[in-house]
Design a protein around this motif. Sequence first.
Motif, mmCIF file in Angstrom:
data_model
loop_
_atom_site.group_PDB
_atom_site.id
_atom_site.type_symbol
_atom_site.label_atom_id
_atom_site.label_comp_id
_atom_site.label_asym_id
_atom_site.label_seq_id
_atom_site.Cartn_x
_atom_site.Cartn_y
_atom_site.Cartn_z
ATOM 1 N N SER A 70 0.828 -1.208 0.000
ATOM 2 C CA SER A 70 0.000 0.000 0.000
ATOM 3 C C SER A 70 0.861 1.257 0.000
ATOM 4 O O SER A 70 1.901 1.288 0.671
ATOM 5 C CB SER A 70 -0.898 0.002 1.242
ATOM 6 O OG SER A 70 -1.513 1.259 1.410
ATOM 7 N N PRO A 71 0.435 2.312 -0.684
ATOM 8 C CA PRO A 71 1.140 3.591 -0.586
ATOM 9 C C PRO A 71 0.695 4.409 0.628
ATOM 10 O O PRO A 71 1.312 5.426 0.948
ATOM 11 C CB PRO A 71 0.754 4.303 -1.882
ATOM 12 C CG PRO A 71 -0.627 3.810 -2.174
ATOM 13 C CD PRO A 71 -0.658 2.374 -1.676
ATOM 14 N N PHE A 72 -0.360 3.937 1.305
ATOM 15 C CA PHE A 72 -0.915 4.674 2.438
ATOM 16 C C PHE A 72 -0.554 3.931 3.716
ATOM 17 O O PHE A 72 -1.350 3.174 4.279
ATOM 18 C CB PHE A 72 -2.428 4.815 2.284
ATOM 19 C CG PHE A 72 -3.051 5.773 3.276
ATOM 20 C CD1 PHE A 72 -2.726 7.115 3.260
ATOM 21 C CD2 PHE A 72 -3.962 5.331 4.219
ATOM 22 C CE1 PHE A 72 -3.291 8.000 4.172
ATOM 23 C CE2 PHE A 72 -4.537 6.200 5.128
ATOM 24 C CZ PHE A 72 -4.195 7.546 5.106
ATOM 25 N N THR A 73 0.676 4.147 4.158
ATOM 26 C CA THR A 73 1.210 3.438 5.318
ATOM 27 C C THR A 73 2.453 4.169 5.804
ATOM 28 O O THR A 73 2.919 5.120 5.165
ATOM 29 C CB THR A 73 1.560 1.980 4.949
ATOM 30 O OG1 THR A 73 2.138 1.326 6.089
ATOM 31 C CG2 THR A 73 2.558 1.913 3.808
ATOM 32 N N PHE A 74 2.999 3.719 6.927
ATOM 33 C CA PHE A 74 4.246 4.262 7.439
ATOM 34 C C PHE A 74 5.392 3.865 6.510
ATOM 35 O O PHE A 74 5.358 2.808 5.882
ATOM 36 C CB PHE A 74 4.496 3.742 8.862
ATOM 37 C CG PHE A 74 5.724 4.301 9.518
ATOM 38 C CD1 PHE A 74 5.863 5.665 9.712
ATOM 39 C CD2 PHE A 74 6.734 3.459 9.948
ATOM 40 C CE1 PHE A 74 6.994 6.187 10.312
ATOM 41 C CE2 PHE A 74 7.870 3.961 10.557
ATOM 42 C CZ PHE A 74 8.001 5.338 10.738
ATOM 43 N N VAL A 75 6.408 4.691 6.452
ATOM 44 C CA VAL A 75 7.492 4.513 5.493
ATOM 45 C C VAL A 75 8.202 3.171 5.638
ATOM 46 O O VAL A 75 8.722 2.617 4.656
ATOM 47 C CB VAL A 75 8.503 5.676 5.607
ATOM 48 C CG1 VAL A 75 9.224 5.660 6.963
ATOM 49 C CG2 VAL A 75 9.503 5.655 4.464
ATOM 50 N N ALA A 76 8.233 2.600 6.845
ATOM 51 C CA ALA A 76 8.972 1.355 7.065
ATOM 52 C C ALA A 76 8.503 0.230 6.157
ATOM 53 O O ALA A 76 9.306 -0.642 5.776
ATOM 54 C CB ALA A 76 8.853 0.923 8.527
ATOM 55 N N THR A 77 7.231 0.231 5.796
ATOM 56 C CA THR A 77 6.697 -0.844 4.955
ATOM 57 C C THR A 77 7.445 -0.920 3.635
ATOM 58 O O THR A 77 7.907 -1.992 3.222
ATOM 59 C CB THR A 77 5.194 -0.610 4.688
ATOM 60 O OG1 THR A 77 4.515 -0.409 5.922
ATOM 61 C CG2 THR A 77 4.596 -1.789 3.959
ATOM 62 N N ALA A 78 7.569 0.214 2.963
ATOM 63 C CA ALA A 78 8.268 0.236 1.671
ATOM 64 C C ALA A 78 9.782 0.276 1.843
ATOM 65 O O ALA A 78 10.522 -0.233 0.999
ATOM 66 C CB ALA A 78 7.799 1.438 0.855
ATOM 67 N N GLU A 79 10.248 0.899 2.928
ATOM 68 C CA GLU A 79 11.682 0.920 3.238
ATOM 69 C C GLU A 79 12.241 -0.493 3.285
ATOM 70 O O GLU A 79 13.302 -0.781 2.732
ATOM 71 C CB GLU A 79 11.894 1.555 4.615
ATOM 72 C CG GLU A 79 12.492 2.924 4.612
ATOM 73 C CD GLU A 79 12.678 3.432 6.035
ATOM 74 O OE1 GLU A 79 13.326 4.471 6.164
ATOM 75 O OE2 GLU A 79 12.192 2.813 6.998
ATOM 76 N N ALA A 80 11.537 -1.364 3.983
ATOM 77 C CA ALA A 80 12.010 -2.739 4.173
ATOM 78 C C ALA A 80 12.139 -3.460 2.835
ATOM 79 O O ALA A 80 13.057 -4.269 2.641
ATOM 80 C CB ALA A 80 11.062 -3.489 5.099
#
Length: 368
Positions: free
Chosen positions: A82-92
């Motif tokens: 999702s693009p609507f989440t805390f940055v850590a989701t995509a960071e990981a």
Amino acid sequence: MSVVFFDITRQNNSLEKEIDASIAQVVKSGRYILGENVAALEKEVAAYCGVKFAVGVASGTDALHLALRACGVKPGDEVITSPFTFVATAEAIAYCGATPVFADIEPKTFNVDPAKVEGRITKKTKAILPVHLYGQTCEMDKILEIAKKHNLKVIEDCAQAIGADYHGQKAGSFGDAGCFSFFPTKNLGCFGDGGMITTNDQKIADEVRVLRGHGSRKTYHYDLIGYNSRLDEIQAAILRVKLPRLEAFIKARIKNADFYRKTLKDFTTLALPYALPGAIHTFNQFTVRTKGRDSLFEFLKKKEIGSMVYYPLCLHLQAAFAPLGHKKGDFPLSEAAQEDVLSLPIYPELAEAQAGEVVQTIQEYFKR
């Protein structure tokens, strides 16, 4: 009456004697890294979530990163989230050298829309990373069906959703791995950073244990480039005091949510949180939607009522992810949410009088 957005001190003060005793016991033991409390907490969290294994790590972000690696995500792969989440989701995902591929959300739950996920799958897709936002699970039956159809791994971001239930099954028990955060603001929070990975796959659990300890399977022998990501023994001891109270904490949050629902239901310009049928929403956040959100936020602030915006800018529009080439309008439902959402105080120790003050101030705003 001023009302803070979140106050962890009330919970900690009520458990002070037990917490102090648990910390003192660790200090006296002389065993501070991967001791008996970490091992015990891993078993207790696994039992609570209904899985075979749980592995403690240093943070929720590390939980995501190590789970992705343990599930085989590597450079060149794509992971849908999702693009609507805390940055850590995509960071990981990026830490693994993989590419975050965003799918838009379902506007009532704020969670990734399974119907949008399937359309984002390519030959490079390795996994789906659904985020259980605000304390409510995604529609995991639909996501698992898509994953099975396309032979994809599923790693759940449960950072805000420990205890959340979907059709009788706990968050973190659906996919190949579940990833939890014990940051102090979470429903189960410690005194710093901490995280946990849950799984029913022994190979994944074993791989995470290797990765969290510098890639070592035998002392001073290193098979992988790993990490120093071990859940602290003192934090584990604190969490063991709180875990038996988690269901009570959740019930108190639901009670506060019900109070808000009852007292704010007549304001048609304020959309209240939606709960999926057959699901238990644990209300890590009580998030409403309203046009002109910033005006309400400033009004509450002026009246000394705490509130927060989770999240004011979607990940696809963040400078850090500019290389992905997204532009405004790519994910319209997520972008609409970033303009409208506002989270109200909901922590378990919030008194009804305080919640009433929040409601009265919101009513005053809308009646102006």
